[in-house]
Structures are given as structure tokens and as C-alpha cells.
Design an enzyme around this catalytic site. Structure first.
Site, mmCIF file in Angstrom:
data_model
loop_
_atom_site.group_PDB
_atom_site.id
_atom_site.type_symbol
_atom_site.label_atom_id
_atom_site.label_comp_id
_atom_site.label_asym_id
_atom_site.label_seq_id
_atom_site.Cartn_x
_atom_site.Cartn_y
_atom_site.Cartn_z
ATOM 1 N N ASP A 8 8.950 -2.314 10.924
ATOM 2 C CA ASP A 8 7.987 -1.243 10.701
ATOM 3 C C ASP A 8 8.234 -0.141 11.721
ATOM 4 O O ASP A 8 8.287 -0.406 12.937
ATOM 5 C CB ASP A 8 6.563 -1.769 10.841
ATOM 6 N N ASP A 129 -0.612 -3.123 -2.191
ATOM 7 C CA ASP A 129 -1.295 -3.491 -0.951
ATOM 8 C C ASP A 129 -2.782 -3.604 -1.262
ATOM 9 O O ASP A 129 -3.403 -2.625 -1.708
ATOM 10 C CB ASP A 129 -1.063 -2.435 0.129
#
Length: 239
Positions: A8, A129
Site C-alpha cells: 500500500d 470494499d
């Protein structure tokens, strides 16, 4: 089942967030190519990249870091975050990205997902998500009334390569994945599903492997950086 190590990216660094909160970022390396090379050297066959700044900005922000990883690592990589138009999709694929993950636009502009999947077969994934079953967009900052399973089913005939399903409440929390909801989603569609969020031990990976439906893979980040999962043991268990 493939293990996708997560890198990330925030402000050019490799970080992990707690439940998607940008204010709760742990920096693991100033040079994100270092962990990427380490994962590849250990035997990982894919990399999972996220442009966190891009997810909020709606346009790529950590492009330099992504390009550096692509140049340094001879394995396919998938990227999500800030990819919301065809020009950006085309640009990333031209730079060697194996798979583009479309999240926010899957809700706001599903036709783009379909057009991209037709234009780039095998290279478009949908990122779903969810928080308590409802899809969140724009870096998880905005919640919708769209149910994760309904969104997944809506792309059943679109030709997407995979669905990356993330349980936001589990992400980065080291509390284990939501196996029940992940398995239920995977059983509701024929599209390959990749589990994400909360994978924190070898037992978690084995539970996903044996969840009763065939998952394409699982994503793990913090647990790999902190050594809670032995990477070689994990790769052996999933192979």
C-alpha cells in the site's frame, strides 16, 4: 490459491492503514521496491499494489513508486486506487501492469468497467470494499446503500478477471478475515474472488483455502511485514 502480498502506497512509502484510516498509517519502508523485491525473491507469483492517495484524489498519485516496482519485479502486479477513466487504464496497462482494479467506478460508472473488460480481456478486476455488507467508495470514505453481493452479481456477464473483496472492518486489524461473507460472495458468482482484509496468520490462509468454495487467492499485508505469517510456509500451504 494465490497469495498476493500487499504493498500500500502513501506519499511514496510502503504503509499499512488500520481499517482504511489514512491518519492511522504505519510506515514499513521508505522504499516500496524493497519489500516488493523481497516478496518476489521469497517466491510470490503476484503483487497487489494500492495507491492510497490516489483512491482519495481520484487520480494516480504514487505513479513513480508503482513504476519503480514494475521495473524492479519480474512478476505480474495488480493495482487499485485512483483509476477512474479509460485513459488511466490504458496508461497503466501500457506500462506493464498485469491487472487494473476498478473500485469506485464500479459503483459510479459500471459501463466503464464493461468497456474496459472488453478492451483489455483478463486485465480488469473489480474491487468491492464493504463495511457491514455495504460497499464503500472513494478510499472507503463514502458509504453507499449498494450490497456487495449485488454489485458482484451485476458484473457476472462483463468478463472481468477477478473480484477483490475487502472487509473494511477487518483490514489491517490483525483480527482474521471475514470468511463467512467472503465464501458467500464467492458462491454467489462465477467470477474468481480474491479475499482481502484481516489475514493475519497461516491459520487464516488455510481457513480461506478450505472455506468450502474455491477462492482465487488471498491478500495479506501487515501480517507479512510484521512476521506474523511465515511467507515460505504460507506459499507452501496454498500451493
Amino acid at each position: 490459491m494465490i497469495l498476493y502480498p500487499a504493498i500500500d502506497l502513501k506519499d511514496g512509502q510502503a504503509v499499512r492503514l488500520l481499517r482504511g484510516d489514512m491518519e492511522k498509517a504505519t510506515v514499513f519502508n521508505d522504499d516500496p521496491t524493497a519489500p516488493a523485491r523481497g516478496f518476489v525473491e521469497a517466491g510470490c507469483q503476484w503483487l497487489h499494489l494500492v495507491d492510497l492517495n490516489g483512491a482519495f484524489a481520484g487520480t494516480p498519485v504514487n505513479a513513480a513508486a508503482v513504476e519503480a516496482i514494475l521495473a524492479a519485479c519480474p512478476v505480474p502486479a495488480q493495482l487499485g486506487g485512483g483509476i477512474r477513466d479509460m485513459a488511466t487504464i490504458e496508461s497503466w496497462i501500457s506500462k506493464g501492469l498485469a491487472r487494473v482494479i476498478l473500485g469506485t467506478v464500479a459503483v459510479e460508472n459500471p459501463d466503464l468497467v464493461r468497456d474496459a473488460a472488453r478492451a483489455f480481456p483478463g486485465k480488469i478486476a473489480v474491487g468491492i470494499d464493504a463495511r457491514d455488507g455495504r460497499v464503500a467508495t472513494k478510499g472507503w470514505a463514502e458509504e453507499t446503500d449498494v450490497q456487495a453481493t449485488d454489485l458482484a452479481r451485476s458484473f457476472e456477464d462483463a468478463g472481468v478477471a477477478a473480484i477483490i473483496y475487502t472487509d473494511i472492518n477487518r483490514d489491517g486489524a490483525m483480527q482474521g478475515p471475514n470468511i463467512e461473507s467472503t465464501a458467500a460472495l464467492a458462491q454467489s458468482v462465477s467470477i474468481p474472488v480474491i479475499a482481502s482484509g484481516g489475514v493475519s496468520s497461516l491459520d487464516d490462509l488455510i481457513a480461506l483455502r478450505d472455506c468450502g468454495t474455491q477462492l482465487d487467492g488471498a491478500i495479506s499485508g501487515r501480517a507479512l511485514y510484521e512476521g506474523a505469517i511465515d511467507l515460505k510456509a504460507a506459499l507452501a500451504a496454498l500451493s
